[in-house]
Design an enzyme around this catalytic site. Structure first.
Site, PDB file in Angstrom:
ATOM      1  N   THR A   1      -5.305 -21.815  32.053  1.00  0.00           N
ATOM      2  CA  THR A   1      -6.690 -21.759  32.378  1.00  0.00           C
ATOM      3  C   THR A   1      -7.033 -20.933  33.794  1.00  0.00           C
ATOM      4  OG1 THR A   1      -7.095 -23.784  33.507  1.00  0.00           O
ATOM      5  CG2 THR A   1      -6.813 -23.891  31.144  1.00  0.00           C
ATOM      6  N   CYS A   2      -8.353 -20.590  33.841  1.00  0.00           N
ATOM      7  CA  CYS A   2      -8.598 -20.257  35.203  1.00  0.00           C
ATOM      8  C   CYS A   2      -9.102 -20.999  36.008  1.00  0.00           C
ATOM      9  CB  CYS A   2      -9.975 -19.095  34.974  1.00  0.00           C
ATOM     10  SG  CYS A   2      -9.399 -17.586  33.736  1.00  0.00           S
ATOM     11  N   LEU A   3      -8.337 -22.111  36.526  1.00  0.00           N
ATOM     12  CA  LEU A   3      -8.610 -22.933  37.503  1.00  0.00           C
ATOM     13  C   LEU A   3      -7.365 -23.320  38.379  1.00  0.00           C
ATOM     14  CD1 LEU A   3     -10.110 -25.967  34.910  1.00  0.00           C
ATOM     15  CD2 LEU A   3     -11.151 -24.418  36.439  1.00  0.00           C
TER      16      LEU A   3
ATOM     17  N   HIS B   1     -11.396 -23.240  27.328  1.00  0.00           N
ATOM     18  CA  HIS B   1     -11.264 -21.735  26.911  1.00  0.00           C
ATOM     19  C   HIS B   1     -11.171 -21.537  25.573  1.00  0.00           C
ATOM     20  CE1 HIS B   1     -11.027 -20.134  30.995  1.00  0.00           C
ATOM     21  NE2 HIS B   1      -9.991 -20.551  31.464  1.00  0.00           N
TER      22      HIS B   1
END
Length: 460
Positions: free
Chosen positions: A391-393, A433
Protein backbone atom coordinates in the site's frame (compact mmCIF):
# COMPACT_ATOMS: atom_id res chain seq x y z
CA UNK A 1 26.68 -11.98 -1.50
CA UNK A 2 25.52 -10.90 1.93
CA UNK A 3 24.98 -7.27 2.85
CA UNK A 4 28.04 -6.25 4.85
CA UNK A 5 26.64 -3.33 6.84
CA UNK A 6 25.64 -5.63 9.71
CA UNK A 7 27.55 -8.55 11.19
CA UNK A 8 25.74 -11.80 11.91
CA UNK A 9 26.17 -11.17 15.62
CA UNK A 10 24.43 -7.79 15.23
CA UNK A 11 21.13 -9.14 13.91
CA UNK A 12 18.76 -10.71 16.47
CA UNK A 13 16.80 -13.71 15.30
CA UNK A 14 13.69 -15.36 16.70
CA UNK A 15 13.17 -18.74 15.04
CA UNK A 16 9.86 -20.46 15.61
CA UNK A 17 9.78 -23.94 17.08
CA UNK A 18 10.36 -26.60 14.38
CA UNK A 19 7.09 -27.71 12.81
CA UNK A 20 7.21 -30.83 10.59
CA UNK A 21 3.81 -30.13 9.02
CA UNK A 22 4.75 -26.65 7.83
CA UNK A 23 8.19 -27.92 6.77
CA UNK A 24 6.64 -30.58 4.54
CA UNK A 25 4.43 -28.03 2.83
CA UNK A 26 7.31 -25.61 2.25
CA UNK A 27 9.40 -28.44 0.78
CA UNK A 28 6.59 -29.80 -1.43
CA UNK A 29 6.54 -27.04 -4.06
CA UNK A 30 2.85 -26.38 -3.38
CA UNK A 31 3.30 -22.80 -2.16
CA UNK A 32 4.71 -21.41 -5.40
CA UNK A 33 1.91 -23.12 -7.34
CA UNK A 34 -0.71 -21.52 -5.11
CA UNK A 35 1.01 -18.13 -5.22
CA UNK A 36 0.86 -18.27 -9.01
CA UNK A 37 -2.77 -19.45 -9.00
CA UNK A 38 -4.03 -16.79 -6.60
CA UNK A 39 -1.73 -14.04 -7.87
CA UNK A 40 -1.45 -12.72 -4.35
CA UNK A 41 -0.93 -13.64 -0.71
CA UNK A 42 -2.78 -16.50 0.95
CA UNK A 43 -2.96 -18.46 4.18
CA UNK A 44 -2.81 -22.22 4.56
CA UNK A 45 -4.56 -24.09 7.37
CA UNK A 46 -3.75 -27.43 8.98
CA UNK A 47 -6.89 -28.93 10.54
CA UNK A 48 -5.05 -31.95 11.96
CA UNK A 49 -3.21 -29.60 14.33
CA UNK A 50 -6.52 -28.16 15.58
CA UNK A 51 -7.71 -31.72 16.25
CA UNK A 52 -4.54 -32.52 18.19
CA UNK A 53 -4.80 -29.36 20.30
CA UNK A 54 -8.46 -30.06 21.10
CA UNK A 55 -7.53 -33.60 22.15
CA UNK A 56 -4.81 -32.21 24.44
CA UNK A 57 -7.24 -29.83 26.18
CA UNK A 58 -9.74 -32.62 26.71
CA UNK A 59 -7.00 -34.85 28.07
CA UNK A 60 -6.07 -32.17 30.61
CA UNK A 61 -9.64 -32.25 31.93
CA UNK A 62 -9.83 -36.03 31.92
CA UNK A 63 -6.47 -36.48 33.65
CA UNK A 64 -7.58 -34.13 36.42
CA UNK A 65 -10.84 -36.04 36.79
CA UNK A 66 -12.80 -32.87 36.04
CA UNK A 67 -16.04 -32.70 34.09
CA UNK A 68 -15.59 -30.06 31.43
CA UNK A 69 -16.21 -28.77 27.94
CA UNK A 70 -13.91 -27.02 25.48
CA UNK A 71 -15.31 -24.19 23.34
CA UNK A 72 -13.31 -22.80 20.42
CA UNK A 73 -13.23 -18.98 20.54
CA UNK A 74 -14.23 -18.22 16.96
CA UNK A 75 -12.86 -14.68 17.00
CA UNK A 76 -9.33 -16.10 16.79
CA UNK A 77 -9.80 -17.06 13.13
CA UNK A 78 -12.77 -16.72 10.77
CA UNK A 79 -12.14 -19.87 8.71
CA UNK A 80 -15.08 -22.25 8.38
CA UNK A 81 -12.88 -25.33 8.76
CA UNK A 82 -12.61 -24.79 12.53
CA UNK A 83 -16.40 -24.91 12.91
CA UNK A 84 -16.35 -28.07 10.80
CA UNK A 85 -13.80 -29.64 13.15
CA UNK A 86 -15.82 -28.61 16.21
CA UNK A 87 -18.92 -30.21 14.74
CA UNK A 88 -17.02 -33.38 13.82
CA UNK A 89 -15.67 -33.75 17.36
CA UNK A 90 -18.74 -32.58 19.28
CA UNK A 91 -16.86 -29.57 20.62
CA UNK A 92 -18.40 -26.22 21.47
CA UNK A 93 -17.79 -22.75 20.08
CA UNK A 94 -17.65 -19.30 21.65
CA UNK A 95 -19.39 -16.76 19.38
CA UNK A 96 -20.12 -13.07 19.84
CA UNK A 97 -22.22 -11.93 16.87
CA UNK A 98 -25.16 -13.00 14.75
CA UNK A 99 -22.95 -13.89 11.74
CA UNK A 100 -20.64 -16.00 13.94
CA UNK A 101 -23.60 -17.80 15.48
CA UNK A 102 -25.22 -18.47 12.10
CA UNK A 103 -21.97 -19.72 10.62
CA UNK A 104 -21.41 -22.11 13.51
CA UNK A 105 -24.91 -23.51 13.11
CA UNK A 106 -24.48 -23.71 9.35
CA UNK A 107 -21.38 -25.87 9.71
CA UNK A 108 -23.03 -28.32 12.05
CA UNK A 109 -22.34 -27.06 15.57
CA UNK A 110 -25.47 -27.57 17.65
CA UNK A 111 -27.05 -24.60 19.40
CA UNK A 112 -26.66 -26.18 22.84
CA UNK A 113 -22.91 -26.42 22.15
CA UNK A 114 -22.57 -22.65 21.62
CA UNK A 115 -21.76 -20.07 24.26
CA UNK A 116 -22.56 -16.46 23.34
CA UNK A 117 -20.17 -13.89 24.80
CA UNK A 118 -19.28 -10.31 23.90
CA UNK A 119 -20.09 -7.07 25.76
CA UNK A 120 -23.46 -5.40 25.02
CA UNK A 121 -25.22 -8.00 22.85
CA UNK A 122 -27.73 -6.93 20.26
CA UNK A 123 -31.39 -7.85 20.61
CA UNK A 124 -31.10 -9.91 17.41
CA UNK A 125 -28.20 -11.92 18.85
CA UNK A 126 -30.04 -12.62 22.10
CA UNK A 127 -33.20 -13.66 20.25
CA UNK A 128 -31.32 -16.05 17.99
CA UNK A 129 -29.38 -17.48 20.93
CA UNK A 130 -32.57 -18.07 22.89
CA UNK A 131 -34.29 -19.77 19.94
CA UNK A 132 -31.34 -22.09 19.36
CA UNK A 133 -30.83 -23.02 22.99
CA UNK A 134 -27.39 -21.39 23.25
CA UNK A 135 -25.78 -20.59 26.58
CA UNK A 136 -25.49 -16.81 26.99
CA UNK A 137 -22.84 -15.15 29.16
CA UNK A 138 -24.97 -12.28 30.48
CA UNK A 139 -22.86 -9.14 30.89
CA UNK A 140 -25.48 -6.66 32.14
CA UNK A 141 -28.90 -6.51 33.73
CA UNK A 142 -30.66 -5.31 30.58
CA UNK A 143 -29.45 -8.43 28.75
CA UNK A 144 -30.88 -10.57 31.52
CA UNK A 145 -34.20 -8.75 31.37
CA UNK A 146 -34.49 -9.30 27.61
CA UNK A 147 -33.65 -13.01 27.93
CA UNK A 148 -36.29 -13.42 30.60
CA UNK A 149 -38.84 -11.59 28.43
CA UNK A 150 -37.97 -13.77 25.43
CA UNK A 151 -38.32 -16.91 27.50
CA UNK A 152 -41.68 -15.80 28.88
CA UNK A 153 -43.16 -14.59 25.59
CA UNK A 154 -41.08 -15.63 22.60
CA UNK A 155 -39.71 -19.16 22.97
CA UNK A 156 -40.88 -22.54 24.18
CA UNK A 157 -37.68 -23.24 26.12
CA UNK A 158 -36.03 -21.64 29.15
CA UNK A 159 -33.26 -19.13 28.58
CA UNK A 160 -29.84 -20.66 29.33
CA UNK A 161 -27.38 -18.25 30.88
CA UNK A 162 -24.25 -17.61 32.86
CA UNK A 163 -23.83 -14.45 34.91
CA UNK A 164 -20.55 -12.71 34.12
CA UNK A 165 -18.75 -11.30 37.15
CA UNK A 166 -16.52 -8.25 37.22
CA UNK A 167 -13.10 -9.68 38.21
CA UNK A 168 -11.98 -8.56 41.65
CA UNK A 169 -8.44 -8.41 40.25
CA UNK A 170 -9.46 -6.19 37.31
CA UNK A 171 -11.99 -3.68 38.61
CA UNK A 172 -11.19 -1.45 35.63
CA UNK A 173 -12.54 -4.07 33.20
CA UNK A 174 -15.53 -3.10 31.08
CA UNK A 175 -16.80 -6.69 31.23
CA UNK A 176 -18.96 -8.21 33.93
CA UNK A 177 -21.34 -7.14 36.69
CA UNK A 178 -20.49 -5.67 40.08
CA UNK A 179 -21.37 -7.45 43.32
CA UNK A 180 -24.51 -5.34 43.68
CA UNK A 181 -25.57 -6.07 40.10
CA UNK A 182 -24.99 -9.79 40.66
CA UNK A 183 -27.28 -9.67 43.71
CA UNK A 184 -29.99 -8.09 41.57
CA UNK A 185 -29.41 -10.59 38.75
CA UNK A 186 -29.71 -13.56 41.09
CA UNK A 187 -32.94 -12.21 42.52
CA UNK A 188 -34.39 -11.76 39.01
CA UNK A 189 -33.34 -15.29 38.02
CA UNK A 190 -35.11 -16.69 41.10
CA UNK A 191 -38.24 -14.66 40.35
CA UNK A 192 -38.24 -15.82 36.71
CA UNK A 193 -38.73 -19.42 37.82
CA UNK A 194 -38.78 -22.00 35.03
CA UNK A 195 -38.33 -19.33 32.35
CA UNK A 196 -34.62 -19.19 33.17
CA UNK A 197 -31.97 -21.86 33.55
CA UNK A 198 -29.19 -20.07 35.39
CA UNK A 199 -26.33 -22.49 34.82
CA UNK A 200 -23.45 -20.70 36.52
CA UNK A 201 -20.91 -17.90 36.31
CA UNK A 202 -18.11 -16.63 34.09
CA UNK A 203 -15.54 -13.83 33.90
CA UNK A 204 -13.48 -12.01 31.30
CA UNK A 205 -9.81 -11.85 32.29
CA UNK A 206 -6.94 -10.37 30.28
CA UNK A 207 -3.47 -11.88 30.36
CA UNK A 208 -2.00 -15.37 30.56
CA UNK A 209 -1.04 -15.75 34.22
CA UNK A 210 -2.19 -18.97 35.90
CA UNK A 211 -2.72 -17.72 39.45
CA UNK A 212 -5.32 -14.96 38.75
CA UNK A 213 -7.39 -17.34 36.62
CA UNK A 214 -7.40 -20.02 39.31
CA UNK A 215 -8.23 -17.50 42.04
CA UNK A 216 -11.17 -16.11 40.07
CA UNK A 217 -12.37 -19.63 39.32
CA UNK A 218 -12.43 -20.23 43.06
CA UNK A 219 -14.58 -17.12 43.50
CA UNK A 220 -17.00 -18.40 40.84
CA UNK A 221 -17.36 -21.68 42.73
CA UNK A 222 -18.36 -19.71 45.82
CA UNK A 223 -20.94 -17.87 43.72
CA UNK A 224 -22.29 -21.23 42.48
CA UNK A 225 -22.76 -22.55 46.02
CA UNK A 226 -24.57 -19.37 46.97
CA UNK A 227 -26.83 -19.54 43.90
CA UNK A 228 -27.68 -23.17 44.61
CA UNK A 229 -28.87 -22.20 48.06
CA UNK A 230 -31.30 -19.88 46.28
CA UNK A 231 -32.65 -22.82 44.28
CA UNK A 232 -30.78 -22.09 41.04
CA UNK A 233 -28.95 -24.74 39.02
CA UNK A 234 -25.48 -23.07 38.93
CA UNK A 235 -23.55 -26.22 38.03
CA UNK A 236 -20.77 -24.81 35.82
CA UNK A 237 -18.21 -22.03 35.57
CA UNK A 238 -16.35 -20.59 32.57
CA UNK A 239 -12.72 -19.51 32.93
CA UNK A 240 -12.57 -18.18 29.34
CA UNK A 241 -9.39 -18.37 27.28
CA UNK A 242 -6.02 -16.86 28.03
CA UNK A 243 -3.97 -20.00 27.33
CA UNK A 244 -0.71 -18.80 25.83
CA UNK A 245 1.02 -20.21 22.75
CA UNK A 246 4.73 -20.99 22.93
CA UNK A 247 6.15 -19.77 19.62
CA UNK A 248 9.88 -19.97 20.33
CA UNK A 249 12.37 -21.40 22.84
CA UNK A 250 13.25 -19.68 26.10
CA UNK A 251 16.86 -19.26 24.96
CA UNK A 252 15.94 -17.59 21.68
CA UNK A 253 13.32 -15.35 23.29
CA UNK A 254 15.55 -14.17 26.12
CA UNK A 255 18.46 -13.61 23.75
CA UNK A 256 16.25 -11.62 21.39
CA UNK A 257 14.90 -9.36 24.13
CA UNK A 258 18.38 -8.69 25.46
CA UNK A 259 19.86 -7.91 22.03
CA UNK A 260 17.15 -5.99 20.17
CA UNK A 261 17.51 -2.22 19.85
CA UNK A 262 16.25 0.52 17.47
CA UNK A 263 19.10 -0.06 14.98
CA UNK A 264 17.65 -3.51 14.31
CA UNK A 265 14.44 -2.00 12.92
CA UNK A 266 13.71 -0.04 9.76
CA UNK A 267 13.74 3.72 10.43
CA UNK A 268 14.93 2.99 13.96
CA UNK A 269 11.40 2.03 14.92
CA UNK A 270 11.05 1.42 18.65
CA UNK A 271 8.88 -1.12 20.44
CA UNK A 272 8.58 -1.54 24.16
CA UNK A 273 9.66 -5.06 25.12
CA UNK A 274 6.63 -5.47 27.37
CA UNK A 275 4.43 -4.57 24.40
CA UNK A 276 5.36 -7.75 22.56
CA UNK A 277 3.29 -10.89 22.88
CA UNK A 278 5.21 -13.34 25.14
CA UNK A 279 6.57 -15.45 22.29
CA UNK A 280 7.98 -17.90 24.78
CA UNK A 281 5.72 -19.19 27.51
CA UNK A 282 6.99 -21.93 29.84
CA UNK A 283 3.40 -23.04 30.48
CA UNK A 284 1.26 -22.92 27.36
CA UNK A 285 -1.78 -24.44 25.71
CA UNK A 286 -3.27 -27.47 27.42
CA UNK A 287 -0.41 -27.43 29.94
CA UNK A 288 -1.65 -24.02 31.08
CA UNK A 289 -5.08 -25.53 31.71
CA UNK A 290 -3.40 -28.31 33.70
CA UNK A 291 -1.59 -25.67 35.75
CA UNK A 292 -4.82 -23.77 36.46
CA UNK A 293 -6.52 -26.98 37.59
CA UNK A 294 -3.58 -27.85 39.85
CA UNK A 295 -3.47 -24.43 41.54
CA UNK A 296 -5.03 -23.93 44.97
CA UNK A 297 -7.26 -20.82 44.72
CA UNK A 298 -6.64 -18.04 47.21
CA UNK A 299 -8.05 -18.88 50.62
CA UNK A 300 -8.59 -22.53 49.72
CA UNK A 301 -7.08 -25.78 50.92
CA UNK A 302 -7.39 -27.91 47.81
CA UNK A 303 -6.66 -27.50 44.12
CA UNK A 304 -9.17 -26.03 41.72
CA UNK A 305 -9.65 -29.51 40.27
CA UNK A 306 -10.39 -30.82 43.75
CA UNK A 307 -12.93 -28.07 44.42
CA UNK A 308 -14.65 -28.67 41.08
CA UNK A 309 -15.05 -32.34 41.93
CA UNK A 310 -16.16 -31.68 45.51
CA UNK A 311 -18.86 -29.26 44.36
CA UNK A 312 -19.93 -31.24 41.30
CA UNK A 313 -19.20 -28.29 39.02
CA UNK A 314 -18.42 -28.48 35.30
CA UNK A 315 -15.54 -26.38 33.95
CA UNK A 316 -15.85 -24.51 30.66
CA UNK A 317 -12.72 -23.32 28.82
CA UNK A 318 -12.78 -21.12 25.70
CA UNK A 319 -9.33 -21.23 24.05
CA UNK A 320 -8.82 -19.56 20.69
CA UNK A 321 -5.15 -19.05 19.84
CA UNK A 322 -4.16 -22.19 21.78
CA UNK A 323 -6.42 -24.44 19.67
CA UNK A 324 -4.82 -22.94 16.57
CA UNK A 325 -1.20 -23.46 17.65
CA UNK A 326 0.68 -24.74 14.61
CA UNK A 327 -2.53 -24.82 12.58
CA UNK A 328 -1.57 -22.46 9.77
CA UNK A 329 0.83 -20.01 8.17
CA UNK A 330 0.71 -16.92 5.93
CA UNK A 331 2.43 -16.67 2.55
CA UNK A 332 3.50 -13.53 0.67
CA UNK A 333 5.43 -13.14 -2.57
CA UNK A 334 8.33 -10.69 -2.85
CA UNK A 335 7.61 -8.21 -5.65
CA UNK A 336 10.28 -5.60 -4.97
CA UNK A 337 13.74 -5.32 -3.38
CA UNK A 338 15.55 -2.09 -2.47
CA UNK A 339 19.09 -1.74 -1.14
CA UNK A 340 19.63 0.38 1.95
CA UNK A 341 22.62 1.01 4.22
CA UNK A 342 23.38 -2.47 5.49
CA UNK A 343 19.98 -4.05 4.77
CA UNK A 344 17.23 -4.42 2.18
CA UNK A 345 13.62 -3.37 2.03
CA UNK A 346 11.38 -6.07 0.62
CA UNK A 347 7.92 -5.25 -0.70
CA UNK A 348 5.45 -8.11 -0.82
CA UNK A 349 2.13 -8.56 -2.59
CA UNK A 350 0.03 -8.16 0.57
CA UNK A 351 -0.27 -5.77 3.48
CA UNK A 352 0.42 -5.59 7.20
CA UNK A 353 -3.35 -5.79 7.75
CA UNK A 354 -2.93 -9.55 7.31
CA UNK A 355 -0.53 -9.76 10.27
CA UNK A 356 -2.67 -8.30 12.98
CA UNK A 357 -0.02 -7.76 15.65
CA UNK A 358 0.59 -4.40 13.93
CA UNK A 359 -2.94 -3.50 15.00
CA UNK A 360 -1.63 -3.41 18.58
CA UNK A 361 1.34 -1.19 17.63
CA UNK A 362 3.52 -4.24 18.03
CA UNK A 363 5.37 -6.69 15.78
CA UNK A 364 4.80 -10.32 14.86
CA UNK A 365 8.27 -11.53 15.75
CA UNK A 366 8.78 -15.19 14.72
CA UNK A 367 11.18 -15.19 11.75
CA UNK A 368 9.51 -15.69 8.37
CA UNK A 369 10.96 -18.42 6.17
CA UNK A 370 12.39 -17.59 2.76
CA UNK A 371 11.20 -20.06 0.13
CA UNK A 372 12.80 -19.78 -3.31
CA UNK A 373 11.49 -21.52 -6.46
CA UNK A 374 14.01 -24.27 -5.63
CA UNK A 375 12.81 -24.74 -2.05
CA UNK A 376 13.38 -23.31 1.40
CA UNK A 377 16.53 -21.21 1.66
CA UNK A 378 19.17 -22.46 4.08
CA UNK A 379 22.64 -21.22 4.89
CA UNK A 380 24.92 -19.46 7.35
CA UNK A 381 25.06 -16.06 5.65
CA UNK A 382 23.08 -13.10 6.98
CA UNK A 383 20.99 -11.01 4.59
CA UNK A 384 19.01 -8.56 6.76
CA UNK A 385 15.76 -7.21 5.35
CA UNK A 386 12.59 -5.58 6.61
CA UNK A 387 9.28 -6.39 4.90
CA UNK A 388 6.91 -3.75 3.56
CA UNK A 389 3.38 -4.06 2.24
CA UNK A 390 1.91 -3.10 -1.12
CA UNK A 391 0.00 0.00 0.00
CA UNK A 392 0.92 3.67 -0.30
CA UNK A 393 1.44 4.06 3.44
CA UNK A 394 4.82 4.63 5.05
CA UNK A 395 3.66 2.63 8.06
CA UNK A 396 2.60 -0.44 6.06
CA UNK A 397 5.32 -2.83 7.19
CA UNK A 398 4.66 -6.46 7.91
CA UNK A 399 8.02 -6.62 9.66
CA UNK A 400 9.91 -3.52 10.79
CA UNK A 401 12.69 -5.72 12.10
CA UNK A 402 15.66 -6.45 9.84
CA UNK A 403 15.17 -10.20 9.61
CA UNK A 404 18.42 -12.17 9.11
CA UNK A 405 17.52 -14.26 6.06
CA UNK A 406 19.92 -17.13 5.17
CA UNK A 407 19.99 -16.12 1.48
CA UNK A 408 19.50 -12.97 -0.53
CA UNK A 409 15.75 -12.42 -1.08
CA UNK A 410 14.77 -11.91 -4.71
CA UNK A 411 11.62 -10.96 -6.59
CA UNK A 412 9.47 -14.06 -6.89
CA UNK A 413 10.62 -15.62 -3.62
CA UNK A 414 8.03 -16.38 -0.97
CA UNK A 415 8.00 -15.35 2.67
CA UNK A 416 6.18 -17.81 4.94
CA UNK A 417 5.21 -16.43 8.34
CA UNK A 418 4.80 -19.46 10.64
CA UNK A 419 2.05 -20.20 13.12
CA UNK A 420 -0.22 -17.28 12.23
CA UNK A 421 -3.61 -19.00 12.51
CA UNK A 422 -4.25 -17.57 15.98
CA UNK A 423 -5.46 -13.97 15.52
CA UNK A 424 -2.83 -12.91 12.96
CA UNK A 425 -4.52 -13.87 9.69
CA UNK A 426 -7.71 -11.90 9.66
CA UNK A 427 -8.40 -9.91 12.83
CA UNK A 428 -7.53 -6.66 11.06
CA UNK A 429 -7.93 -7.51 7.38
CA UNK A 430 -9.06 -4.88 4.88
CA UNK A 431 -9.30 -4.73 1.05
CA UNK A 432 -7.37 -1.45 1.06
CA UNK A 433 -6.43 -0.22 -2.45
CA UNK A 434 -8.96 -2.76 -3.74
CA UNK A 435 -6.52 -5.57 -3.01
CA UNK A 436 -8.45 -8.82 -2.42
CA UNK A 437 -8.37 -10.41 1.01
CA UNK A 438 -5.95 -13.35 1.10
CA UNK A 439 -7.82 -16.63 0.56
CA UNK A 440 -7.47 -19.51 3.02
CA UNK A 441 -6.35 -22.91 1.79
CA UNK A 442 -7.12 -26.00 3.87
CA UNK A 443 -4.40 -28.65 3.57
CA UNK A 444 -6.13 -31.89 4.50
CA UNK A 445 -3.14 -34.10 3.72
CA UNK A 446 0.32 -32.61 4.29
CA UNK A 447 3.17 -34.52 2.69
CA UNK A 448 5.11 -34.83 -0.57
CA UNK A 449 1.82 -34.47 -2.51
CA UNK A 450 -0.39 -32.27 -0.29
CA UNK A 451 -4.14 -32.36 -0.79
CA UNK A 452 -5.76 -28.95 -0.49
CA UNK A 453 -9.06 -27.11 -0.92
CA UNK A 454 -10.38 -23.60 -0.42
CA UNK A 455 -11.93 -22.91 2.95
CA UNK A 456 -15.70 -22.71 2.82
CA UNK A 457 -16.05 -19.41 4.65
CA UNK A 458 -18.86 -17.02 3.63
CA UNK A 459 -18.18 -14.66 0.75
CA UNK A 460 -16.55 -11.48 2.03
Amino acid sequence: MAVTGLRSTDVPTLPAHPDPGTDRIMDSGLLHELSYAFDGPFHFLLPHRFDANLTAFRAALDDAGVAGRVYYAKKANKAAVWAERCAAHGAGMDVASVPELREALGHGVRGEHLVVTGPAKSDALLRLAALQGCLVAVDALDELDLLITLALTGTARPARLLLRCLPSAQQHSRFGMTAAELDTALDRCVRAGDAVRMEGFSFHLSGYAVRPRADLAGELLDHCLRARRLGLRADRISIGGGFAVDYSSARHWQTFLAAQRPAHYHAHKTFEADGFYPYHSPVAGADALRAVLATVPAGGRTSLAGRLKETGTLLMAEPGRALLDGAGASVFCVQGVKERDGYRILTVDGTSLSLSEQWFNSEYLPDPYLVTPDGRARGDAVHPACVGGATCLESDLLTWRKVPFPARPRVGDLLVYPNTAGYQMDSNESPFHGLPLPPKVVVDRPGPRPRWRLDRCPAR
